[in-house]
Design a protein around this motif. Sequence first.
Motif, PDB file in Angstrom:
ATOM      1  N   THR A 142       0.818  -1.218   0.000  1.00 20.49           N
ATOM      2  CA  THR A 142       0.000   0.000   0.000  1.00 20.49           C
ATOM      3  C   THR A 142       0.852   1.268   0.000  1.00 20.49           C
ATOM      4  O   THR A 142       0.434   2.287  -0.526  1.00 20.49           O
ATOM      5  N   THR A 143       2.041   1.207   0.611  1.00 15.07           N
ATOM      6  CA  THR A 143       2.894   2.399   0.640  1.00 15.07           C
ATOM      7  C   THR A 143       3.959   2.360  -0.453  1.00 15.07           C
ATOM      8  O   THR A 143       4.569   3.386  -0.758  1.00 15.07           O
ATOM      9  N   PRO A 145       3.799   2.209  -3.762  1.00 12.44           N
ATOM     10  CA  PRO A 145       3.649   3.146  -4.887  1.00 12.44           C
ATOM     11  C   PRO A 145       4.042   4.583  -4.517  1.00 12.44           C
ATOM     12  O   PRO A 145       4.621   5.308  -5.337  1.00 12.44           O
ATOM     13  N   HIS A 194      -6.709  -3.507   0.981  1.00 13.92           N
ATOM     14  CA  HIS A 194      -6.088  -2.382   0.281  1.00 13.92           C
ATOM     15  C   HIS A 194      -4.775  -2.756  -0.406  1.00 13.92           C
ATOM     16  O   HIS A 194      -4.397  -2.144  -1.393  1.00 13.92           O
ATOM     17  N   VAL A 195      -4.092  -3.780   0.132  1.00 14.95           N
ATOM     18  CA  VAL A 195      -2.921  -4.295  -0.579  1.00 14.95           C
ATOM     19  C   VAL A 195      -3.363  -4.792  -1.959  1.00 14.95           C
ATOM     20  O   VAL A 195      -2.728  -4.528  -2.985  1.00 14.95           O
ATOM     21  N   ALA A 197      -6.076  -3.802  -3.511  1.00 15.92           N
ATOM     22  CA  ALA A 197      -6.552  -2.673  -4.317  1.00 15.92           C
ATOM     23  C   ALA A 197      -5.409  -2.156  -5.194  1.00 15.92           C
ATOM     24  O   ALA A 197      -5.609  -1.745  -6.333  1.00 15.92           O
ATOM     25  N   VAL A 198      -4.187  -2.191  -4.672  1.00 14.66           N
ATOM     26  CA  VAL A 198      -3.022  -1.756  -5.439  1.00 14.66           C
ATOM     27  C   VAL A 198      -2.548  -2.857  -6.386  1.00 14.66           C
ATOM     28  O   VAL A 198      -2.377  -2.646  -7.587  1.00 14.66           O
ATOM     29  N   ARG A 252     -10.027  -4.576  -7.827  1.00 14.58           N
ATOM     30  CA  ARG A 252     -10.149  -5.237  -9.132  1.00 14.58           C
ATOM     31  C   ARG A 252      -9.092  -6.333  -9.216  1.00 14.58           C
ATOM     32  O   ARG A 252      -8.040  -6.220  -8.592  1.00 14.58           O
ATOM     33  N   THR A 256      -4.430  -1.586  -9.305  1.00 12.30           N
ATOM     34  CA  THR A 256      -4.288  -0.259  -9.909  1.00 12.30           C
ATOM     35  C   THR A 256      -3.013  -0.288 -10.748  1.00 12.30           C
ATOM     36  O   THR A 256      -1.909  -0.146 -10.222  1.00 12.30           O
ATOM     37  N   PRO A 258      -1.223   1.542 -13.033  1.00  8.63           N
ATOM     38  CA  PRO A 258      -0.117   2.514 -13.066  1.00  8.63           C
ATOM     39  C   PRO A 258       0.752   2.455 -11.801  1.00  8.63           C
ATOM     40  O   PRO A 258       1.970   2.654 -11.861  1.00  8.63           O
ATOM     41  N   ALA A 259       0.111   2.162 -10.655  1.00  9.36           N
ATOM     42  CA  ALA A 259       0.858   2.071  -9.390  1.00  9.36           C
ATOM     43  C   ALA A 259       1.765   0.840  -9.401  1.00  9.36           C
ATOM     44  O   ALA A 259       2.946   0.909  -9.048  1.00  9.36           O
TER      45      ALA A 259
END
Lengths: 371, 97
Positions: A142-143, A145, A194-195, A197-198, A252, A256, A258-259
């Motif tokens: 999560t951090t 990116p 959230h991990v 999510a990235v 998804r 994400t 681009p990250a």
Amino acid sequence: MKYLSEYRDADIAKRLIGRIKTRATRCWTLMEVCGGQTHTIVRQGLDELLEGSVEMIHGPGCPVCVTPLEQIDKALLIAAKPNVIFTSFGDMLRVPGSDCDLQQVRARGGSVKVVYSPLDALALAQKHPDKEVVFFAVGFETTAPANAMAVFRARQLGVQNFSVLVSHVTVPPAITAILEAPDNRVQGFLAAGHVCAVMGYTEYEPIAAKYKVPIIVTGFEPVDILEGISLAVNQLEERRHEVENQYVRSVRRSGTEPARALVQQVFELANRQWRGIGEIPMSGLRLRDEFAAYDAERKFGVGGLKVTEPAACRAGDVLTGRIKPPQCAAFGTLCTPERPLGAPMVSTEGACSAYYNLAKYRTADPAGAAP
Amino acid sequence: MCLGIPGKIQSIRDDAGLVMGVIDFGGVQRDVCLQYVADEVQVGDYVIVHVGFAITRVDEDEARRTFEVLKEMSQLDELEWMAEAAEQGMRGLEKPA
């Protein structure tokens, strides 16, 4: 602070608990990976509500907690240097190193600043071209990116007095290490919402297939967690072992992109030490060679530092689920949030802190304890 | 640092090649990097922000609910870091308009 019974969706929570209890023909052992999930489970007493149907083991998903003592000591060495402004996320300041913590370095005159974003640290470097600004780049995916962007931007803008002390870890190798342990009891995982999510969740698919464990991508609110547990129990009862996404509203399958792409451009996989656990192969990130000029370990020559962790703190047993925090002899006596022995007592995402806060609440107001 | 805080995009700008924006977190405003979600957001949208970077878009109801839950669970540490960073005289924390 609200308890489960007061949430707007308390009825849904009760129904989910009923469903899990009806479905479970035995007590299943699940691990939640994310420290935020641990916090919710302990504070809402979800583990107690599910007793007999599901045992929750709290995993190593607190970034502050798993940062090895070695990296903390390197941070302390760098932060004490005269020409350095050392910057960090707020919750690293009280993590004990071998001799002291970053807050004490600051009290002794070291320049230690809390930043909200690694880009704040970069801005500080631009503002103080005569100082070396170092950022403590810790955390999970999560951090990563954010930290990758700070390094990428520093090179793009030609900022040379900026570097990062990298202590990045990633979730999938930790799950694999837990499953490979001979005394592993975990039968299914709630992966960190959230991990994913990235990063998306394709990395978990081969793990679920190889080790035959359900892995449920799960959010961190009470109903999310109960839903994640319910999906895992269904799979276990049906002898299925798939990656399933409970946290559809944020995650998804491909994450994400681009990250992910910038993380891969700036960092590469590397072996990493986990506090209390030891080295896990290819479980972390380090800067790629082309970004070596921004590596604080090289810049300040601290890369070779090796430190042995103290035995009194049983953080490793807590982080791998071998014991629950109150089973540690130091819990609440030698080790409190005010005077922490180990990182899980420092961070609000740490399991020891979650248990300690709950216990304190109960002592102060037993009538209001979680249902 | 893994939970992320939902906030509303107030403005979007190009900062020397980096997409940045001002985000409102329940009354506290600050600069956030929008580069990773630039293709899918506009002013007024809600995003989940991790350590100063928007990572994913969320709908408004979800964002409001999540913010309340975080507040109730005392999991808004990152807002405290914003405040501490601001006290130290750094950029980023502007008083709400």
